[in-house]
Design an enzyme around this catalytic site. Structure first.
Site, short mmCIF file in Angstrom:
data_model
loop_
_atom_site.label_atom_id
_atom_site.label_comp_id
_atom_site.label_asym_id
_atom_site.label_seq_id
_atom_site.Cartn_x
_atom_site.Cartn_y
_atom_site.Cartn_z
N ASN A 18 32.90 46.02 27.72
CA ASN A 18 31.64 45.32 27.48
C ASN A 18 30.57 45.50 28.55
O ASN A 18 29.39 45.40 28.26
CB ASN A 18 31.89 43.82 27.18
N GLU A 29 40.57 39.35 35.96
CA GLU A 29 39.31 38.76 35.49
C GLU A 29 39.40 38.75 33.97
O GLU A 29 39.27 39.81 33.34
CB GLU A 29 38.11 39.61 35.95
N CYS A 39 32.20 37.92 28.91
CA CYS A 39 33.28 36.97 29.23
C CYS A 39 32.74 35.58 29.52
O CYS A 39 33.42 34.59 29.29
CB CYS A 39 34.11 37.47 30.39
P1 NAP Z 1 41.35 44.56 26.64
O1 NAP Z 1 41.66 44.94 25.26
O2 NAP Z 1 42.25 43.62 27.35
O3 NAP Z 1 41.25 45.94 27.47
C1 NAP Z 1 40.91 45.96 28.82
C2 NAP Z 1 41.51 47.19 29.46
O4 NAP Z 1 42.92 47.09 29.46
C3 NAP Z 1 41.18 48.49 28.73
O5 NAP Z 1 40.95 49.51 29.66
C4 NAP Z 1 42.46 48.74 27.95
O6 NAP Z 1 42.64 50.10 27.63
C5 NAP Z 1 43.49 48.29 28.95
N1 NAP Z 1 44.81 47.97 28.39
C6 NAP Z 1 45.14 47.72 27.10
N2 NAP Z 1 46.49 47.48 27.01
C7 NAP Z 1 46.99 47.58 28.27
C8 NAP Z 1 48.29 47.41 28.82
N3 NAP Z 1 49.34 47.12 28.06
N4 NAP Z 1 48.44 47.56 30.15
C9 NAP Z 1 47.40 47.84 30.94
N5 NAP Z 1 46.12 48.02 30.48
C10 NAP Z 1 45.93 47.88 29.16
O7 NAP Z 1 39.87 43.94 26.76
P2 NAP Z 1 38.52 44.48 26.11
O8 NAP Z 1 38.54 44.26 24.64
O9 NAP Z 1 38.18 45.83 26.62
O10 NAP Z 1 37.47 43.47 26.79
C11 NAP Z 1 37.22 42.20 26.30
C12 NAP Z 1 37.97 41.13 27.08
O11 NAP Z 1 37.71 41.28 28.46
C13 NAP Z 1 37.48 39.73 26.72
O12 NAP Z 1 38.58 38.86 26.64
C14 NAP Z 1 36.58 39.36 27.89
O13 NAP Z 1 36.44 37.98 28.09
C15 NAP Z 1 37.29 40.03 29.02
N6 NAP Z 1 36.37 40.26 30.13
C16 NAP Z 1 36.50 39.49 31.25
C17 NAP Z 1 35.60 39.64 32.30
C18 NAP Z 1 35.71 38.82 33.56
O14 NAP Z 1 35.14 39.24 34.58
N7 NAP Z 1 36.39 37.69 33.56
C19 NAP Z 1 34.56 40.56 32.19
C20 NAP Z 1 34.46 41.33 31.02
C21 NAP Z 1 35.37 41.16 30.00
P3 NAP Z 1 42.18 50.75 26.21
O15 NAP Z 1 41.10 49.88 25.66
O16 NAP Z 1 41.72 52.09 26.60
O17 NAP Z 1 43.40 50.78 25.35
#
Ligand code: NAP
Length: 468
Positions: free
Chosen positions: A140, A240, A274
């Site tokens: 994002n 995060e 987020c």
């Molecule tokens: P996500 O699906 O959890 O993916 C995040 C990262 O983790 C991607 O690079 C993904 O790779 C990787 N990943 C997936 N499965 C994994 C595993 N089993 N082991 C290690 N890494 C793995 O999150 P998203 O959909 O990209 O982002 C949205 C989420 O992020 C929301 O919940 C949002 O609130 C949160 N977020 C939090 C913050 C904060 O600072 N608190 C900031 C931004 C977003 P692939 O996608 O390449 O498979």
């Protein structure tokens, strides 16, 4: 895909434009063995980073910032094409990224410890890099959230392996080209920074489990974050994660400010933030006036093509995400939620939507990650605090009131990493400590704070000397 200075250019995974669903590129999907190799090369190079002088690290970080600045329009366009972010918001993200690298450059020279007096000597602490950082990032904010890991890692003298989200990897690939140029120009071996594209379940999982990684710095969903706590073994982790961030609106507030701030905070990046407004908890007496104001404000938002400079709200990142948000709206209505505005869908676009719901409704409980605003009436400040804390999340909360004593009391009772007074929860500047409590995460980012996480304190004790 960038390992030891070599680009691997296979076309294994398609990268899709979330607005028109066209293909904008391909990336390699690395195997577990390739990921292992990338990590092992980086581990062999990590002492090079540790030995860099403060001014060398400063130079690297400032040069990266300058090169991002000169490619600003191009990179912003890539973010909009790849992540579907409206172009004005993409430009802001690139500007913030430049600031993130400049801040890290400043702190590279401030990477210091302290002294403590002893009867017969002195204790000196110095900071040392943890070694090899495994950085895993979400879709994002596909540039600035990469910067929030890579820049402090360099400032603290660490090597980095990066796994960018395969949903929006293109901006990080541009950043990698810039880092490659800068490292080459400074004569630093390129194995200190490796980028491993592919599936998170393979490449991300290898980063998490690999024993050569000294620290996992992860930003993404609670589900993946939780799996990391189980799989990482004996290494540092910072997480995060997601949130369901309340905006508490009290009857003594400046209602106009609350309306504008909440609409801005909710629909930024189509709610895929987020710290987006997860729910509004509003005192009953002002609810109808608030809803009327919010609808008027939403009507001003332009929905559509992210490349159009007038667009405020673009598509969700994938068809699956749009399906999920549409289903949540339908479920909310089935559970008694009252649709007040919006609810339409076109491709991956969900139009700005507001519903009035109760605290048992699905929308009160989950992180929607879409342009949907649930409004919940409350009978008292105590109820607003209770409902705010009645969740597994604890990232940001907002409180709107003109009573500063009340604001501070509420802030101290809210179980959140950050509390905004007279602003929606959707606020971050890149030098502030940022992170959550409960299942919203552990550890803090914000350049100075990430540098602290990415370094260890070494204590050196000098005795039997006379320091007056
Ligand atoms: P996500 O699906 O959890 O993916 C995040 C990262 O983790 C991607 O690079 C993904 O790779 C990787 N990943 C997936 N499965 C994994 C595993 N089993 N082991 C290690 N890494 C793995 O999150 P998203 O959909 O990209 O982002 C949205 C989420 O992020 C929301 O919940 C949002 O609130 C949160 N977020 C939090 C913050 C904060 O600072 N608190 C900031 C931004 C977003 P692939 O996608 O390449 O498979």
């Amino acid at each position: 895909m960038f390992i030891n200075g070599e680009w691997i250019l296979r076309e294994d995974l398609e990268v899709i434009n979330p607005y028109n669903l066209g293909t904008i590129g391909h990336i390699p999907s690395l195997s577990r063995n390739e990921a292992k190799e990338g990590i092992s090369i980086c581990q062999e190079h990590k002492t090079i980073m540790k030995e860099l002088s403060p001014s060398k690290k400063y130079g690297i970080l400032m040069n990266i910032a300058k090169k991002i600045q000169s490619n600003k329009e191009k990179i912003a366009r890539i973010i909009s094409l790849d992540a579907g972010k409206p172009i004005r918001q993409s430009i802001i993200e690139v500007d913030r990224t430049i600031g993130t690298f400049k801040l890290a450059a400043f702190y590279a020279k401030e990477f210091r410890g302290e002294t403590l007096p002893l009867e017969d000597g002195i204790i000196i602490t110095k900071r040392e890099p943890v070694g090899l950082i495994g950085a895993i990032t979400p879709f994002n904010f596909p540039l600035n959230l990469v910067a929030h890991k890579v820049a402090p890692a360099i400032a603290a003298g660490n090597a980095v392996v990066l796994h960018p989200s395969s949903k929006a990897p293109m901006a990080s690939i541009e950043l990698t080209k810039i880092i490659e140029e800068v490292l080459k120009s400074k004569g630093i071996p390129l194995g200190v920074f490796n980028v491993l594209t592919g599936k998170g379940a393979v490449v991300g999982d290898e980063i998490v489990k690999n024993e050569n990684i000294n620290m996992v710095s992860f930003t993404g969903s609670v589900e993946v974050g939780e799996s990391i706590t189980k799989n990482a073994g004996f290494k540092k982790i910072t997480l995060e994660l997601g949130g369901n961030n309340p905006a508490i609106v009290l009857k003594d507030c400046n209602l106009n400010n609350a309306i504008k701030s909440i609409v801005k905070g909710k629909f930024l990046n189509a709610g895929q933030v987020c710290i987006s407004v997860g729910r509004v908890l509003i005192e009953e007496e002002i609810k109808d006036k608030f809803i009327k104001g919010v609808i008027e404000e939403i009507k001003k938002l332009k929905v559509g093509d992210p490349l159009n400079k007038n667009t405020d709200v673009g598509p969700l990142i994938t068809k699956d995400s749009a399906d999920r948000v549409e289903e949540l709206i339908n479920q909310s209505i089935e559970e008694g939620g009252k649709l007040l505005y919006g609810g339409e869908r076109e491709g991956n676009i969900i139009y700005p939507t507001i519903l009035e719901v109760d605290s048992e409704n699905i929308l009160s409980k989950v992180e929607v990650f879409g342009p949907v605003l649930p409004i919940i009436k409350v009978g008292s400040v105590e109820e607003a605090i209770y409902q705010s804390n009645n969740t597994k999340y604890g990232l940001h909360a907002g409180v709107f009131t003109n009573d500063i004593n009340k604001a501070f009391r509420i802030a101290s009772e809210l179980e959140y990493g950050g509390v905004l007074i007279n602003n929606s929860p959707t606020f971050r500047v890149d030098n502030m400590p940022f992170g959550g409590v409960k299942k919203s995460g552990m550890g803090r980012e914000g350049v100075k704070y990430a540098i602290e996480e990415m370094s260890e304190i070494k204590t050196i004790i000098l005795r039997n000397i006379n320091i007056p």
